[in-house]
Write a protein that holds these residues in place. Structure first.
Motif, short mmCIF file in Angstrom:
data_model
loop_
_atom_site.label_atom_id
_atom_site.label_comp_id
_atom_site.label_asym_id
_atom_site.label_seq_id
_atom_site.Cartn_x
_atom_site.Cartn_y
_atom_site.Cartn_z
N SER A 117 0.84 -1.20 0.00
CA SER A 117 0.00 0.00 0.00
C SER A 117 0.87 1.25 0.00
N LEU A 118 0.26 2.35 -0.46
CA LEU A 118 0.97 3.62 -0.53
C LEU A 118 0.01 4.73 -0.18
N THR A 119 0.41 5.60 0.76
CA THR A 119 -0.38 6.77 1.12
C THR A 119 0.42 8.01 0.73
N VAL A 120 -0.25 8.92 0.02
CA VAL A 120 0.44 10.11 -0.48
C VAL A 120 -0.34 11.36 -0.14
N ARG A 121 0.37 12.45 0.03
CA ARG A 121 -0.24 13.79 0.06
C ARG A 121 0.11 14.43 -1.26
N ILE A 122 -0.91 14.80 -2.01
CA ILE A 122 -0.70 15.18 -3.40
C ILE A 122 -1.65 16.30 -3.78
N GLN A 123 -1.21 17.21 -4.63
CA GLN A 123 -2.08 18.26 -5.13
C GLN A 123 -3.10 17.66 -6.11
N LYS A 124 -4.31 18.22 -6.11
CA LYS A 124 -5.35 17.68 -6.96
C LYS A 124 -4.97 17.71 -8.44
N ARG A 125 -4.18 18.71 -8.85
CA ARG A 125 -3.80 18.82 -10.26
C ARG A 125 -2.93 17.65 -10.71
N ASN A 126 -2.27 16.97 -9.77
CA ASN A 126 -1.36 15.88 -10.13
C ASN A 126 -1.96 14.49 -9.98
N ILE A 127 -3.19 14.40 -9.49
CA ILE A 127 -3.78 13.09 -9.22
C ILE A 127 -3.94 12.26 -10.49
N ALA A 128 -4.45 12.86 -11.55
CA ALA A 128 -4.70 12.11 -12.79
C ALA A 128 -3.41 11.55 -13.36
N ASP A 129 -2.35 12.36 -13.41
CA ASP A 129 -1.06 11.89 -13.94
C ASP A 129 -0.45 10.82 -13.04
N PHE A 130 -0.57 11.01 -11.74
CA PHE A 130 -0.02 10.03 -10.80
C PHE A 130 -0.72 8.68 -10.96
N GLU A 131 -2.04 8.70 -11.05
CA GLU A 131 -2.79 7.45 -11.16
C GLU A 131 -2.55 6.78 -12.51
N ALA A 132 -2.32 7.56 -13.56
CA ALA A 132 -1.99 6.96 -14.85
C ALA A 132 -0.64 6.26 -14.79
N LEU A 133 0.32 6.87 -14.11
CA LEU A 133 1.64 6.24 -13.94
C LEU A 133 1.54 5.00 -13.07
N LEU A 134 0.75 5.06 -12.03
CA LEU A 134 0.55 3.90 -11.15
C LEU A 134 -0.04 2.74 -11.95
N LYS A 135 -1.02 3.02 -12.78
CA LYS A 135 -1.64 1.97 -13.60
C LYS A 135 -0.63 1.35 -14.56
N LYS A 136 0.28 2.16 -15.07
CA LYS A 136 1.28 1.66 -16.01
C LYS A 136 2.34 0.81 -15.32
N LEU A 137 2.73 1.21 -14.10
CA LEU A 137 3.84 0.54 -13.43
C LEU A 137 3.41 -0.64 -12.58
N ASP A 138 2.21 -0.59 -12.02
CA ASP A 138 1.77 -1.64 -11.12
C ASP A 138 1.17 -2.80 -11.91
N VAL A 139 2.01 -3.46 -12.66
CA VAL A 139 1.61 -4.61 -13.47
C VAL A 139 2.57 -5.76 -13.17
N GLU A 140 2.13 -6.95 -13.48
CA GLU A 140 2.98 -8.11 -13.25
C GLU A 140 4.23 -8.03 -14.10
N LYS A 141 5.38 -8.19 -13.49
CA LYS A 141 6.65 -8.05 -14.18
C LYS A 141 6.93 -9.29 -15.05
N LYS A 142 7.46 -9.03 -16.23
CA LYS A 142 7.84 -10.12 -17.12
C LYS A 142 9.23 -10.64 -16.74
N ASN A 143 9.46 -11.88 -17.10
CA ASN A 143 10.77 -12.49 -16.89
C ASN A 143 11.62 -12.36 -18.15
N VAL A 144 12.91 -12.19 -17.95
CA VAL A 144 13.86 -12.17 -19.06
C VAL A 144 14.78 -13.37 -18.88
N GLN A 145 14.80 -14.23 -19.88
CA GLN A 145 15.68 -15.40 -19.83
C GLN A 145 16.95 -15.09 -20.60
N PHE A 146 18.06 -15.13 -19.90
CA PHE A 146 19.37 -14.90 -20.50
C PHE A 146 20.03 -16.25 -20.80
#
Length: 301
Positions: A117-146
């Protein structure tokens, strides 16, 4: 008597002439006054519409000024609202709070969190961009086979009994052969001893992965900061912050192993399913005029 009558006639004529002149003068003055009155009426008739139009224009300008003022007030209210800070908490599925904040710190005023979990204090103007980034990054990580090849190569014929596996006369992996053929123009190697490939699995975004290679030379490979760049399969790039190859030589009196660093390189990128010569190193002992070639390929699973 006659003289008296003549004088009276003269007086009568003079009176008549004076009266006639006065009447003419009065008539002239009356005409002038009448003409001036009509001019005033005409001027008033012309100026009256202009005054009404000016009034309308003035009222219109005042209305526009009031509208602009009201719009500016609303704009400032909206800006003040966007600058207001709020506290929000988000549940995390695949990414830790620490890892997320490395990318999202510019949107957040303050943050605290755990692995889930993550708790943030954030300006309202930045909420949409922050949540878009969260959606992009909080995904299941792929494996790389070397797939890793440690290859011993010689320019000249060996002058001593090398022992171990026989020389590799034919390289069946066409991609590996292509890479080694490209090196002939620089190194002109004539003999190769290709170890069996070693496989390492590293997760996208992982900090460090280490493995001992399938090799008679006691080699250990370290990969740090593995990342996948791009989204389109077949065109993605694998980035590795550091690749290190060491050869263990023994164990110290304190019980710790020690050895030689053969290859240590930073900021390497290779194409998905592509082959890359990471480095060519001299062998510290046992192989005179020998070189160790480290070749890797990567596939996203």
């Amino acid at each position: 008597m006659k003289n008296t009558m003549k004088f009276a006639v003269v007086l009568l004529l003079v009176g008549l002439m004076g009266a006639s002149g006065a009447a003419a003068l009065f008539a002239g003055q009356t005409t002038t006054v009448s003409t001036q009155g009509e001019a005033v009426k005409a001027a008033s008739a012309e100026t009256a519409p202009q005054t009404a139009q000016e009034k309308q224009e003035r009222e219109k300008a005042q209305a526009e000024q009031q509208k602009a003022y009201q719009a500016e007030v609303e704009k400032r209210k909206a800006e003040a609202e966007l600058n207001t800070a709020v506290v929000k908490t988000y549940a995390l599925k695949f990414i830790s709070a620490t890892e997320l904040m490395r990318s999202a710190k510019f949107y957040v005023l303050e943050s605290t969190g755990t692995e889930s979990s993550l708790t943030v204090r954030i300006q309202k103007r930045n909420i949409a961009d922050f949540e878009a980034l969260l959606k992009k990054l909080d995904v299941e990580k792929k494996n790389v086979q070397f797939q890793v090849y440690a290859i011993l190569a010689l320019k000249d014929d060996p002058v001593e009994n090398l022992g171990g596996p026989a020389e590799t006369k034919e390289i069946t992996d066409k991609d590996l052969k292509r890479v080694l053929d490209e090196m002939k123009g620089i190194w002109n190697f004539k003999h190769y001893w290709v170890d069996s490939p070693s496989f390492l699995i590293a997760k996208d975004g992982s900090g460090s992965t280490r493995a001992k290679l399938v090799s008679r030379y006691d080699l250990e490979l370290t990969l740090r900061n593995v990342q996948i760049r791009g989204d389109e399969p077949g065109k993605r790039i694998i980035s590795v912050g550091e690749i290190g190859l060491t050869q263990k030589r023994g164990i110290s009196t304190g019980g710790e192993s020690f050895g030689d660093t053969l290859i240590d390189t930073n900021d390497i990128t290779l194409k998905e399913k592509g082959y890359l010569v990471v480095g060519v190193s001299g062998m510290p002992a046992g192989w005179r005029n020998g070189a160790l070639i480290l070749v890797i390929s990567a596939e996203i699973k």
